[in-house]
Design a protein around this motif. Structure first.
Motif, PDB file in Angstrom:
ATOM      1  N   GLY A 323      14.350   7.801 -23.943  1.00 45.24           N
ATOM      2  CA  GLY A 323      13.545   9.004 -24.112  1.00 45.24           C
ATOM      3  C   GLY A 323      12.180   8.881 -23.474  1.00 45.24           C
ATOM      4  N   ALA A 324      11.552   7.716 -23.643  1.00 44.02           N
ATOM      5  CA  ALA A 324      10.241   7.502 -23.031  1.00 44.02           C
ATOM      6  C   ALA A 324      10.332   7.534 -21.512  1.00 44.02           C
ATOM      7  N   LEU A 325      11.390   6.938 -20.957  1.00 39.15           N
ATOM      8  CA  LEU A 325      11.545   6.929 -19.500  1.00 39.15           C
ATOM      9  C   LEU A 325      11.781   8.328 -18.955  1.00 39.15           C
ATOM     10  N   ILE A 326      12.525   9.150 -19.693  1.00 33.65           N
ATOM     11  CA  ILE A 326      12.738  10.530 -19.255  1.00 33.65           C
ATOM     12  C   ILE A 326      11.395  11.256 -19.154  1.00 33.65           C
ATOM     13  N   ILE A 327      10.546  11.076 -20.151  1.00 36.73           N
ATOM     14  CA  ILE A 327       9.231  11.721 -20.142  1.00 36.73           C
ATOM     15  C   ILE A 327       8.385  11.201 -18.979  1.00 36.73           C
ATOM     16  N   VAL A 328       8.428   9.895 -18.752  1.00 36.28           N
ATOM     17  CA  VAL A 328       7.650   9.303 -17.659  1.00 36.28           C
ATOM     18  C   VAL A 328       8.112   9.844 -16.316  1.00 36.28           C
ATOM     19  N   PHE A 329       9.426   9.907 -16.117  1.00 36.37           N
ATOM     20  CA  PHE A 329       9.941  10.401 -14.840  1.00 36.37           C
ATOM     21  C   PHE A 329       9.600  11.870 -14.637  1.00 36.37           C
ATOM     22  N   LEU A 330       9.687  12.669 -15.700  1.00 40.04           N
ATOM     23  CA  LEU A 330       9.375  14.084 -15.555  1.00 40.04           C
ATOM     24  C   LEU A 330       7.910  14.310 -15.222  1.00 40.04           C
ATOM     25  N   ILE A 331       7.034  13.436 -15.720  1.00 38.62           N
ATOM     26  CA  ILE A 331       5.601  13.610 -15.486  1.00 38.62           C
ATOM     27  C   ILE A 331       5.155  12.940 -14.188  1.00 38.62           C
ATOM     28  N   LYS A 332       5.501  11.665 -14.035  1.00 40.90           N
ATOM     29  CA  LYS A 332       4.989  10.877 -12.915  1.00 40.90           C
ATOM     30  C   LYS A 332       5.824  11.006 -11.644  1.00 40.90           C
ATOM     31  N   GLU A 333       7.125  11.046 -11.785  1.00 41.95           N
ATOM     32  CA  GLU A 333       7.999  11.099 -10.612  1.00 41.95           C
ATOM     33  C   GLU A 333       9.170  12.032 -10.889  1.00 41.95           C
ATOM     34  N   PRO A 334       8.930  13.347 -10.838  1.00 41.74           N
ATOM     35  CA  PRO A 334      10.001  14.304 -11.162  1.00 41.74           C
ATOM     36  C   PRO A 334      11.180  14.242 -10.206  1.00 41.74           C
ATOM     37  N   GLU A 335      10.985  13.654  -9.022  1.00 35.88           N
ATOM     38  CA  GLU A 335      12.084  13.550  -8.069  1.00 35.88           C
ATOM     39  C   GLU A 335      12.898  12.280  -8.265  1.00 35.88           C
ATOM     40  N   GLY A 336      12.547  11.452  -9.249  1.00 35.84           N
ATOM     41  CA  GLY A 336      13.374  10.341  -9.656  1.00 35.84           C
ATOM     42  C   GLY A 336      13.338   9.128  -8.742  1.00 35.84           C
ATOM     43  N   LEU A 337      14.312   8.236  -8.994  1.00 35.86           N
ATOM     44  CA  LEU A 337      14.396   6.985  -8.245  1.00 35.86           C
ATOM     45  C   LEU A 337      14.685   7.222  -6.772  1.00 35.86           C
ATOM     46  N   ALA A 338      15.357   8.312  -6.453  1.00 36.30           N
ATOM     47  CA  ALA A 338      15.660   8.600  -5.052  1.00 36.30           C
ATOM     48  C   ALA A 338      14.382   8.779  -4.244  1.00 36.30           C
ATOM     49  N   ARG A 339      13.369   9.367  -4.855  1.00 37.87           N
ATOM     50  CA  ARG A 339      12.091   9.558  -4.163  1.00 37.87           C
ATOM     51  C   ARG A 339      11.405   8.222  -3.928  1.00 37.87           C
ATOM     52  N   LEU A 340      11.511   7.297  -4.877  1.00 38.95           N
ATOM     53  CA  LEU A 340      10.935   5.972  -4.685  1.00 38.95           C
ATOM     54  C   LEU A 340      11.622   5.250  -3.526  1.00 38.95           C
ATOM     55  N   TRP A 341      12.931   5.363  -3.445  1.00 45.16           N
ATOM     56  CA  TRP A 341      13.659   4.748  -2.333  1.00 45.16           C
ATOM     57  C   TRP A 341      13.269   5.396  -1.003  1.00 45.16           C
ATOM     58  N   GLN A 342      13.084   6.708  -1.002  1.00 41.96           N
ATOM     59  CA  GLN A 342      12.688   7.397   0.218  1.00 41.96           C
ATOM     60  C   GLN A 342      11.316   6.937   0.683  1.00 41.96           C
ATOM     61  N   ARG A 343      10.396   6.740  -0.242  1.00 40.77           N
ATOM     62  CA  ARG A 343       9.072   6.237   0.134  1.00 40.77           C
ATOM     63  C   ARG A 343       9.158   4.838   0.724  1.00 40.77           C
ATOM     64  N   PHE A 344      10.007   3.999   0.141  1.00 42.55           N
ATOM     65  CA  PHE A 344      10.177   2.644   0.673  1.00 42.55           C
ATOM     66  C   PHE A 344      10.714   2.689   2.109  1.00 42.55           C
ATOM     67  N   ARG A 345      11.682   3.575   2.368  1.00 42.51           N
ATOM     68  CA  ARG A 345      12.234   3.683   3.720  1.00 42.51           C
ATOM     69  C   ARG A 345      11.197   4.207   4.701  1.00 42.51           C
ATOM     70  N   GLU A 346      10.372   5.143   4.279  1.00 45.13           N
ATOM     71  CA  GLU A 346       9.331   5.664   5.171  1.00 45.13           C
ATOM     72  C   GLU A 346       8.343   4.579   5.557  1.00 45.13           C
ATOM     73  N   ARG A 347       8.000   3.717   4.609  1.00 45.21           N
ATOM     74  CA  ARG A 347       7.101   2.613   4.928  1.00 45.21           C
ATOM     75  C   ARG A 347       7.788   1.580   5.812  1.00 45.21           C
ATOM     76  N   ALA A 348       9.081   1.351   5.563  1.00 44.34           N
ATOM     77  CA  ALA A 348       9.810   0.380   6.366  1.00 44.34           C
ATOM     78  C   ALA A 348       9.939   0.844   7.809  1.00 44.34           C
ATOM     79  N   ARG A 349      10.020   2.133   8.035  1.00 42.49           N
ATOM     80  CA  ARG A 349      10.143   2.653   9.396  1.00 42.49           C
ATOM     81  C   ARG A 349       8.840   2.507  10.177  1.00 42.49           C
ATOM     82  N   LEU A 350       7.700   2.384   9.462  1.00 40.14           N
ATOM     83  CA  LEU A 350       6.410   2.238  10.142  1.00 40.14           C
ATOM     84  C   LEU A 350       5.930   0.778  10.189  1.00 40.14           C
ATOM     85  N   TRP A 351       6.536  -0.081   9.389  1.00 39.72           N
ATOM     86  CA  TRP A 351       6.112  -1.481   9.335  1.00 39.72           C
ATOM     87  C   TRP A 351       6.408  -2.175  10.661  1.00 39.72           C
ATOM     88  N   PRO A 352       5.501  -3.044  11.186  1.00 37.93           N
ATOM     89  CA  PRO A 352       4.234  -3.513  10.587  1.00 37.93           C
ATOM     90  C   PRO A 352       3.022  -2.757  11.103  1.00 37.93           C
TER      91      PRO A 352
END
Length: 355
Positions: A323-352
């Motif tokens: 329940g706490a994680l649902i609230i955290v995701f809805l507030i902090k990252e409403p797009e979920g874990l998929a958005r975190l993975w997308q951000r990681f890929r965007e950084r990986a495409r620009l690294w270094p």
């Protein structure tokens, strides 16, 4: 620069419309599938197949079915488990009543039956939406469970309403072993995810997203609102019906109507919230979290002194943390874990070149 795009040009429309435009993504998918189909059966054990991998695959497919309806088409639903139950019991009866019907055909017909039921309960979406539609689909949850319990014909006159999985034989190959059930589930789930990905990228998927964002504007530009909504319910029910068949036959082996209760519907809803609404990958990430988190928490508790936390307290702790994680995701990252993975890929495409 593993994700470097330099030199990778699309020279045709077909190449530009590919699901995976980067060569690295295509190679990564091939390696992942090869590992899942060839490597995992050799290194896995019966516990991992029966308790971890199969439920993970089935729940990810169920999450995909709900995500197509809620994440892409914007239609709220709490009847996911009911459509899974329809698919499971319909598949069981097709196998039982029609002699010689192939198992895969029975599973597909179970999905079609669940799609028809989903359309019936999706009819209110033509006039209502939001919370009222949520309540309308919630009625499906209780009605389907009552019907399957009340009329014992669906369970072949079993007084307890329990159905048992038929022999898992396809073209003379026995899939009854844990490895066989895993491979059967994996093959069906991969095919369904490929279908779901192409549906989301098709004209129908774009219509769904237009209806989700603003149905009035979608109607103005000529998108058939009623057709799009009913197709969303039908296709979602089809995916959920197949997931229900796999849940009953390849995972549990035996199941009763109460096995598809409201808690299962909430579990599927949590999968798409944690994984990411409107994301294909998010269903896999959310299902992995739902399946692996209790295992991780149990292992952490085993490191504590014996008797400090009993099984009842552990189950309540899991619910509170979820329940706490649902609230955290809805507030902090409403797009979920998929958005975190997308951000990681965007950084990986620009690294270094850039951090």
């Amino acid at each position: 620069m593993f994700y470097k795009e330099a030199g990778q040009f699309s020279t045709t429309y077909a190449a530009d419309r590919r699901v995976f435009r980067l060569r690295q993504d295509r190679y990564g998918l091939v390696l992942l599938l090869a590992f899942a189909f060839i490597g995992v059966p050799f290194i896995g054990n019966d516990y991992w197949f029966s308790a971890i991998l199969i439920p993970f695959l089935v729940l990810s497919l169920a999450g995909l079915g709900l995500n197509l309806l809620t994440g892409y088409a914007g239609q709220l639903s709490l009847g996911s488990a009911a459509f899974m139950a329809v698919g499971a019991f319909a598949t069981y009866n097709f196998e039982l009543r029609i002699t010689g019907l192939p198992l895969l055909v029975s599973i597909a017909l179970g999905g079609v039956t669940a799609a028809l039921v989903a359309v019936v309960f999706g009819l209110p979406s033509l006039r209502i939406k939001g919370f009222y539609l949520l309540v309308s689909t919630l009625a499906a949850q209780f009605f389907v469970e009552w019907v399957l319990t009340k009329f014992d014909w669906f369970s072949n006159n079993n007084a307890s309403g329990v159905i048992t999985a038929p022999p898992l034989n396809i073209q003379g190959i026995d899939f009854s072993t844990p490895v066989g059930r895993y491979l059967l589930t994996l093959g069906i789930v991969v095919a369904m995810f490929w279908l779901g990905k192409n549906l989301a990228r098709s004209e129908l998927g774009r219509n769904w997203m237009a209806v989700r964002d603003m149905d009035t504007a979608a109607a103005v530009i000529g998108i058939p609102i009623l057709k799009s909504k009913l197709l969303a319910f039908a296709i979602s029910g089809f995916f959920l019906g197949i997931a229900g068949s796999l849940w009953a036959f390849t995972y549990l082996g035996t199941v009763e109507p109460h096995g598809f209760d409201l808690n299962r519907s909430f579990q599927i809803l949590f999968i798409i919230i944690i994984g990411g609404l409107g994301s294909i990958l998010g269903n896999l990430l959310g299902a992995a979290f739902i399946v692996l988190f209790p295992v991780l928490l149990s292992n952490l508790v085993s490191l504590l002194p014996v008797g400090l936390i009993d099984s009842g307290q552990l189950e309540n702790a899991q619910k509170m943390i979820f329940g706490a994680l649902i609230i955290v995701f809805l507030i902090k990252e409403p797009e979920g874990l998929a958005r975190l993975w997308q951000r990681f890929r965007e950084r990986a495409r620009l690294w270094p070149l850039r951090y």
